[in-house]
Design a protein around this motif. Sequence first.
Motif, mmCIF file in Angstrom:
data_model
loop_
_atom_site.group_PDB
_atom_site.id
_atom_site.type_symbol
_atom_site.label_atom_id
_atom_site.label_comp_id
_atom_site.label_asym_id
_atom_site.label_seq_id
_atom_site.Cartn_x
_atom_site.Cartn_y
_atom_site.Cartn_z
ATOM 1 N N ARG A 1 11.697 -28.430 2.678
ATOM 2 C CA ARG A 1 10.810 -28.026 3.185
ATOM 3 C C ARG A 1 11.153 -26.531 3.713
ATOM 4 N N LEU A 2 12.227 -26.621 4.208
ATOM 5 C CA LEU A 2 12.748 -25.116 5.073
ATOM 6 C C LEU A 2 13.131 -24.278 3.978
ATOM 7 N N ALA A 3 13.842 -24.577 2.843
ATOM 8 C CA ALA A 3 14.272 -23.828 1.725
ATOM 9 C C ALA A 3 12.872 -23.024 1.089
ATOM 10 N N ALA A 4 11.943 -23.948 1.095
ATOM 11 C CA ALA A 4 10.664 -23.484 0.580
ATOM 12 C C ALA A 4 9.812 -22.396 1.420
ATOM 13 N N LEU A 5 10.084 -22.647 2.583
ATOM 14 C CA LEU A 5 9.470 -21.677 3.581
ATOM 15 C C LEU A 5 10.154 -20.508 3.879
ATOM 16 N N GLU A 6 11.540 -20.523 3.902
ATOM 17 C CA GLU A 6 12.629 -19.454 4.234
ATOM 18 C C GLU A 6 13.381 -18.832 3.062
ATOM 19 N N SER A 7 13.380 -19.490 1.903
ATOM 20 C CA SER A 7 14.563 -19.520 0.909
ATOM 21 C C SER A 7 15.777 -20.164 1.301
ATOM 22 N N TRP A 8 16.809 -20.179 0.584
ATOM 23 C CA TRP A 8 18.180 -20.902 0.628
ATOM 24 C C TRP A 8 18.958 -19.972 1.665
ATOM 25 N N VAL A 9 19.028 -18.666 1.523
ATOM 26 C CA VAL A 9 19.866 -17.787 2.277
ATOM 27 C C VAL A 9 18.885 -16.699 2.566
ATOM 28 N N PRO A 10 18.092 -16.992 3.838
ATOM 29 C CA PRO A 10 17.039 -15.991 4.462
ATOM 30 C C PRO A 10 17.726 -14.827 4.699
ATOM 31 N N GLY A 11 17.110 -13.625 4.114
ATOM 32 C CA GLY A 11 17.507 -12.158 4.826
ATOM 33 C C GLY A 11 18.548 -11.759 3.513
ATOM 34 N N GLU A 12 18.905 -12.687 2.645
ATOM 35 C CA GLU A 12 19.971 -12.419 1.796
ATOM 36 C C GLU A 12 19.456 -12.527 0.071
ATOM 37 N N ASP A 13 18.803 -13.690 -0.030
ATOM 38 C CA ASP A 13 18.455 -13.926 -1.243
ATOM 39 C C ASP A 13 17.578 -12.983 -1.934
ATOM 40 N N ILE A 14 17.532 -12.907 -3.170
ATOM 41 C CA ILE A 14 16.737 -11.768 -3.993
ATOM 42 C C ILE A 14 15.659 -12.356 -4.989
ATOM 43 N N GLN B 1 12.066 -35.627 -1.039
ATOM 44 C CA GLN B 1 11.890 -34.068 -0.231
ATOM 45 C C GLN B 1 10.592 -33.134 -0.496
ATOM 46 N N MET B 2 9.632 -34.002 -0.998
ATOM 47 C CA MET B 2 8.352 -33.215 -1.041
ATOM 48 C C MET B 2 7.187 -34.163 -0.393
ATOM 49 N N VAL B 3 7.679 -35.253 0.310
ATOM 50 C CA VAL B 3 6.464 -35.845 1.056
ATOM 51 C C VAL B 3 5.728 -35.106 2.209
ATOM 52 N N HIS B 4 6.304 -34.025 2.543
ATOM 53 C CA HIS B 4 5.626 -33.414 3.638
ATOM 54 C C HIS B 4 4.468 -32.645 3.184
ATOM 55 N N LEU B 5 4.384 -32.427 1.931
ATOM 56 C CA LEU B 5 3.306 -31.702 1.243
ATOM 57 C C LEU B 5 2.210 -32.581 0.864
ATOM 58 N N ASP B 6 2.340 -34.033 0.756
ATOM 59 C CA ASP B 6 1.260 -35.073 0.693
ATOM 60 C C ASP B 6 0.443 -34.426 -0.573
ATOM 61 N N LEU B 7 0.919 -34.356 -1.751
ATOM 62 C CA LEU B 7 0.473 -33.722 -3.063
ATOM 63 C C LEU B 7 0.555 -35.306 -3.739
ATOM 64 N N GLN B 8 -0.221 -35.873 -3.964
ATOM 65 C CA GLN B 8 -0.317 -37.057 -5.123
ATOM 66 C C GLN B 8 -0.397 -36.675 -6.583
ATOM 67 N N ASP B 9 -1.157 -35.501 -6.661
ATOM 68 C CA ASP B 9 -1.362 -35.023 -7.912
ATOM 69 C C ASP B 9 -0.431 -33.937 -8.419
ATOM 70 N N THR C 1 20.654 -28.458 -3.417
ATOM 71 C CA THR C 1 19.780 -29.450 -3.887
ATOM 72 C C THR C 1 19.563 -30.631 -2.632
ATOM 73 N N ILE C 2 20.694 -30.813 -1.740
ATOM 74 C CA ILE C 2 20.305 -31.771 -0.727
ATOM 75 C C ILE C 2 19.898 -31.094 0.690
ATOM 76 N N ILE C 3 20.001 -29.966 0.755
ATOM 77 C CA ILE C 3 19.441 -29.237 1.935
ATOM 78 C C ILE C 3 17.942 -29.607 2.445
ATOM 79 N N ASP C 4 17.432 -29.235 3.329
ATOM 80 C CA ASP C 4 15.852 -29.397 3.616
ATOM 81 C C ASP C 4 15.090 -28.444 2.881
#
Length: 292
Positions: free
Chosen positions: A196-209, A80-88, A191-194
């Motif tokens: 990458r998207l959750a990290a950019l927008e949060s799990w429920v955009p506009g509602e999360d605190i 789920q974090m391969v898009h980050l390309d962070l080996q360390d 846990t199983i949703i995208d």
Amino acid sequence: KKKKMARNAVSLVRRVASGARRDDWSELNVDQLSALGLRVLENFVNAKEASEIENSLRQVLIDYGASHITSEQRKVYERQMVHLDLQDTPVNMIRATGRPEKEYQKQCPWGYGDNFKSDQLPSVIQKLGDAIQSRLHLGALRDVTVNQRKYGFFRLDPHLDPLDDGENVCIIGLCSDTVLTLTSLGPPLSTIIDQRLAALESWVPGEDIDILSQRNSLIHLQGSSRTTLNHAIRLGVSQSQLAALGIDLPLSSFAEQQQDLSPKLHDWFGSLFSPIPRSQERISVVFAFANR
């Protein structure tokens, strides 16, 4: 005095923006914080106290700590974090607790729940628990759990702590700032949703605190913030993701990045336009109390 503390907490709590490219976050007012049962106390411990607490918690982790991530979870998280390309930035989390959780864990001697033994806590941690209990007017201490995350990997999937822990959850974070998020989305979907998207927008955009969890501060969850909303820490965003949106990092963080001293993942507070640098490591101690 309580009202003043709540007003100070307002600037530390935001409803998240409606999307990754938006900066339309909003502050919660005192009444909204009260309705959530949420309190944030800045600098609950001073630098000297924090150092003593940190040293004591490190010894607890040496004596009783065990990985809280299974091999199956590790594989999922890494995918789920391969898009980050962070080996360390390896997947990791060490936990020590008196709560029975894993077959292979070494339970801490203070136990759990109705059988909790405060006199088995290290003296520094017992003193901290007493201070929280007294200042927040709480009931019996029922659980103490210590968590350690390294290399900027602070991911904490949305979840509710077991209700048997107690009605009040108090979190003190050391070594790094981060952002704790309250969300209506819980497991297993969270846990199983995208991620990458959750990290950019949060799990429920506009509602999360979002709660700005500054080092040495305390977050108190009770009421709906404890029993209804899941608490979590997003995977994090990379410098390149922020740069692609035209978002600059704070200068101090950029200097650390140039020297390769800081992790490559960052939190954000309310929106991506308010990035929060992470340190290499975060240790948290979570106290659970009954009501008085």
